[in-house]
Design an enzyme around this catalytic site. Structure first.
Site, short mmCIF file in Angstrom:
data_model
loop_
_atom_site.label_atom_id
_atom_site.label_comp_id
_atom_site.label_asym_id
_atom_site.label_seq_id
_atom_site.Cartn_x
_atom_site.Cartn_y
_atom_site.Cartn_z
N GLU A 7 14.25 -5.24 -14.67
CA GLU A 7 14.31 -3.98 -13.81
C GLU A 7 13.58 -3.92 -12.69
OE1 GLU A 7 12.82 0.48 -15.21
OE2 GLU A 7 13.82 -0.93 -16.56
N LYS A 8 12.63 -4.56 -12.42
CA LYS A 8 11.64 -4.68 -11.26
C LYS A 8 11.10 -5.90 -10.96
CE LYS A 8 8.50 -2.20 -14.07
NZ LYS A 8 9.34 -1.73 -14.99
N ASP A 102 14.02 -2.26 -18.88
CA ASP A 102 13.13 -1.80 -19.83
C ASP A 102 13.61 -1.44 -21.25
OD1 ASP A 102 11.15 -2.28 -18.21
OD2 ASP A 102 10.67 -0.22 -17.65
N ASP A 104 14.42 1.12 -22.96
CA ASP A 104 14.69 2.44 -23.39
C ASP A 104 15.93 2.81 -22.63
OD1 ASP A 104 14.31 2.62 -20.60
OD2 ASP A 104 12.21 3.47 -20.79
N TYR A 323 4.70 -2.00 -23.98
CA TYR A 323 5.17 -1.08 -23.23
C TYR A 323 4.75 0.19 -23.23
CZ TYR A 323 9.63 1.07 -21.10
OH TYR A 323 10.43 1.68 -20.44
N ARG A 325 6.07 3.37 -22.01
CA ARG A 325 7.17 4.44 -21.84
C ARG A 325 7.76 4.56 -23.32
NH1 ARG A 325 7.08 2.67 -16.81
NH2 ARG A 325 7.16 4.08 -15.20
#
Length: 824
Positions: A7-8, A102, A104, A323, A325
């Site tokens: 993701e990043k 991530d 989610d 994690y 979030r």
């Protein structure tokens, strides 16, 4: 070749370190023996703007709403074009792709949307990175899943994104245009599916405080004597007696004094009519989700939700916690085996309290938190097996690590046990009650005692005192039917308190427990178990954005949230469907259900489109308070604004086209005296209805000079806040339409005079022009109701047919066409 798409960049680097080396750095990706690792920068694809669907949408026009894309479009963000090209080339070379977003909803979508955008047909696996320490990454890499298993999660994210677009793009335009029609020049009303109900919570709370009227009420506390000791009980008045308010509080002091006098008189014999003693157990608190961590850190340390999220993210990237979030408060059973190692590291982390609590923890114990059935893509936030050193952390990191560590240790402490005692005493045919609590085993609460005062909720102080009295009370041993005699009593004076303003952390808690604030009683029951509005990752951002846009400001040490004038205007302009969280909370529940395979994207969007259509229609009829100078003398729902036409300056109603009122310019101001004279010549019923031409339904009131209205202008502070919002809006469309209508029947350029001051009266140039096209017999029958001198002519304007006075420009009356007749 296996391609990992993270993701990043930071996640990509940690992932590459856990693959077989050597790790070789390239521009935008890393290579290892186990494959190539590349990354995105969050959402590198953006949703198309309305004008990218059709150029006509660049101008904000009510008749274009709602804008419903036939096919949803995505564009590569300009700042991400280079990295997108790198990812695109790597996908073309790959044999297999590993989705590393991530764990989610949004993390699932931002990689999937790139794969879908590029039309990928290659096999895709999913890696779920709940922590970034080496052991967790290797474990996740060894347990890859088919990405098709997460199709429903992607659909849920797509539904959320498209619903936000439909509400934001359409309703922001619809209600901003409604505000402009009411004369609010320079104002933009940015409306969001979650943001607007959240702001409304703050506005309604502030109004509750403003309108709150304190009420004195009275309790009677009595001391009774039992053979095993004395105790205190409180009188419970019968709900049929006089002097009680709707909450069954005694508000008549005279009655309280009379009852106390009655109780104090002999005889003093009473009886224990009920006695209950039960052993109670209080289980360990669940580990943290992001919301519960944000709320507790806000109460204990005053941290804003965004600061908590940012700090938890840093701990995650340092591999010290899992994690951040996460919306889950449970843990998977397969991680229970790491308990001993994590507890050992907590004891050596440099936190004296954590070190003191660890020895009493029993790693083999399983609390209710260990439950695989409650786990989805991620689990609760806990420490990892990486050794932490709190002395090298910032204060915020240290405090959050302490809370997360304490929450984890609590899972290995005994449950808290106590005896709960409830007693009822009947005395002189009145009921008194007492309750007490005796601790048996503090269990996990031994770690929370020192912090209890700091962690208390913001409750009414008097109510809190009563609870503390009951909680700490030890009652003597007694049984039902035992005698108890009155010793003494006293009146306790209480005052009702207004509700407490929201803080960022309590507002976040409100978003999570949204069922408490819904309007519909049936919806309240339905929504009790939903996940609230917004997501764990977005709630803090929403609150921060409302503050940044100056709809709210913080006040005092506790950072209470206070709405600004712009917030009141926004909330008051909208219907209940947008200001109450009922619909939004139900949609959030449907989004969560969709992620679990219940419901479809098409059905969800169908409902959203219907809702958007309804609210756009309501926006056209919205009643928004008119502010500013020069309120329209015809409709009283807009203000006169200066416009430039072919023949010079004139003034038109901001409520156009619902109201077509125009007025001559006089030294830079509307000639309201002339407007009054013209309107006075119109019969009262002509100015009182006529919905087709937008006239007001209220009786005619003569217009006062413009200066009279100057005291209705918004204060400078409001103007400053409104100016700060004006970043999205283009010129009001009614100006162009009004100019086009007027231009369609003005004299030819050669006949126009140089200024309004030297223009011939109505018997000159306009009549000369009209002589060439004499009015029909049908047209001659409609005498202008405003000037009573000209006749109404049927005119084909650029935007359709309307009727105008033959005495134009002396008389600027216009009327809509209704089946070939002027709508009078």
């Amino acid at each position: 070749m296996r391609l990992y798409i993270a993701e990043k960049p930071s996640v990509g680097r940690e992932l590459a370190k856990c693959l077989r080396g050597p790790v070789v750095r390239h521009d935008g990706y890393l290579t290892t023996q186990d494959g190539v690792v590349t990354w995105l920068f969050g959402h590198i694809l953006r949703q198309a703007e309305p004008e990218e669907y059709d150029p006509k949408y660049k101008r904000w026009r009510a008749e274009d709403l709602p804008i419903i894309p036939a096919q949803w479009k995505l564009y590569v963000d300009k700042d991400c074009e280079k990295q997108f090209g790198i990812v695109k080339d790597l996908i073309a070379k790959a044999d297999e792709i590993v989705h590393g977003g991530d764990p989610d909803r949004e993390g699932q979508l931002l990689v999937d949307e790139v794969l879908d955008y590029l039309g990928n047909k290659k096999p895709v696996r999913r890696i779920l990175l709940n922590a970034l320490d080496e052991k967790s990454i290797k474990k996740a890499n060894a347990s890859l899943r088919d990405n098709k298993d997460f199709f429903n999660l992607k659909q849920s994210a797509l539904a959320r994104a498209r619903a936000d677009w439909l509400i934001g793009m359409n309703l922001s335009r619809a209600y901003t245009l409604a505000a402009r029609r009411a004369g609010h020049e320079g104002l933009v009303l940015p409306i969001g599916r979650v943001k607007t109900p959240t702001l409304s919570l703050v506005v309604r709370r502030e109004r509750e405080i403003e309108h709150f009227k304190p009420v004195d009420y009275y309790n009677i506390k009595a001391t009774f004597q039992h053979e095993n000791g004395s105790f205190t009980a409180q009188w419970k008045p019968k709900d049929t007696m006089a002097g009680l308010d709707s909450e069954n509080r005694l508000i008549d002091k005279a009655i309280a004094e009379a009852k106390l006098k009655e109780f104090s008189a002999a005889p003093h014999d009473g009886e224990i009519t009920a006695y209950q003693k039960a052993k109670k157990q209080e289980p360990q608190p669940l580990p943290f989700s992001l919301s519960t961590l944000q709320v507790l850190a806000g109460k204990m340390y005053g941290y804003a939700p965004q600061l908590v999220l940012d700090t938890a993210q840093k701990l995650y990237e340092k591999k010290l916690t899992t994690y951040p979030r996460s919306d889950c408060e449970y843990l998977p059973l397969n991680q229970h085996g790491e308990a001993s190692a994590i507890l050992s590291h907590l004891a050596k982390a440099g936190d004296a309290e954590l070190a003191a609590w660890v020895p009493a923890a029993k790693p083999q114990q399983k609390s209710r938190a260990w439950n695989d059935k409650k786990i989805s893509a991620h689990h609760a936030i806990i420490p990892t097996t990486v050794q932490a050193d709190v002395t090298k952390m910032t204060e915020e990191e240290r405090n959050l690590y302490h809370l997360i560590g304490r929450g984890y240790i609590a899972q290995f402490y005994p449950v808290h046990t106590y005896d709960q005692t409830k007693v009822e005493i009947t005395y002189k045919d009145e009921l008194f009650t007492a309750s007490g609590r005796t601790e048996r085993d503090l269990g996990w609460k031994v770690m929370y005692q020192s912090k209890r005062r700091q962690e208390a909720d913001d409750e009414d102080k008097d109510d809190k005192d009563d609870k503390e009295d009951d909680a700490g009370k030890t009652l003597p041993m007694m049984k039902k039917h035992d005698p108890a005699s009155w010793k003494r009593g006293r009146i306790v004076n209480r005052v009702t308190k207004p509700p407490v303003r929201f803080t960022p952390s309590s507002l976040l808690a409100g978003m999570k427990e949204i069922h408490k604030y819904v309007k519909n009683p049936e919806a309240k029951k339905q929504l009790k178990d939903v996940y609230g509005i917004g997501t764990e990752a977005t709630r803090a951002t929403i609150i921060d954005d409302l503050i940044r846009r100056k709809f709210m400001k913080t006040q005092g040490k506790k950072k209470y949230l206070v709405p600004t004038p712009a917030a009141y205007l926004l909330v008051d302009a909208l219907p209940d469907e947008m200001t109450y969280p009922d619909s939004t909370a139900i949609w959030e529940d449907k989004l969560h259900s969709m992620s679990e395979g219940v419901g479809t994207l098409a059905d969800f969007l169908k409902g959203q489109i219907a809702f958007t259509r309804t609210l756009c229609q309501k926006a056209y009829q919205a009643e928004i308070k008119v502010t500013g100078e020069n309120v329209c003398p015809r409709c009283h729902k807009g203000v006169l604004l200066q416009r430039k036409g072919r023949n010079g300056l004139f003034w038109g109603c901001s409520n156009y086209p619902k109201c077509r009122m125009t007025c001559n310019d006089k030294n830079g101001r509307p000639d309201l005296d002339d407007a009054n004279r013209r309107l006075a010549r119109v019969p009262r019923d002509m100015t009182a209805g006529a919905s087709e031409n937008g006239a007001s339904s209220t009786p005619y009131h003569p217009v006062q000079p413009a200066a009279v209205y100057s005291n209705e202008a918004p204060p400078a502070s409001v103007g400053d806040e409104i100016a700060a919002l004006n970043q999205l809006f283009s010129a009001a469309d009614y100006e162009a339409r009004l100019a086009a209508d007027m231009a369609s029947y003005v004299p030819e350029r050669g006949q126009a005079s140089s200024s309004w001051g030297d223009k011939p009266r109505f018997s000159a140039s306009p009549m000369e022009h009209l002589e060439k096209e004499k009015p029909t017999a049908k047209e001659q029958q409609y005498l202008c109701p405003r000037c009573r001198e000209g006749h109404l002519r049927r005119i084909q304007g650029r935007n359709g047919v309307f009727w105008g006075c033959s005495s134009y420009p002396h008389c600027t009356a216009t009327f809509d066409d209704e089946k070939g007749k002027p709508a009078l």
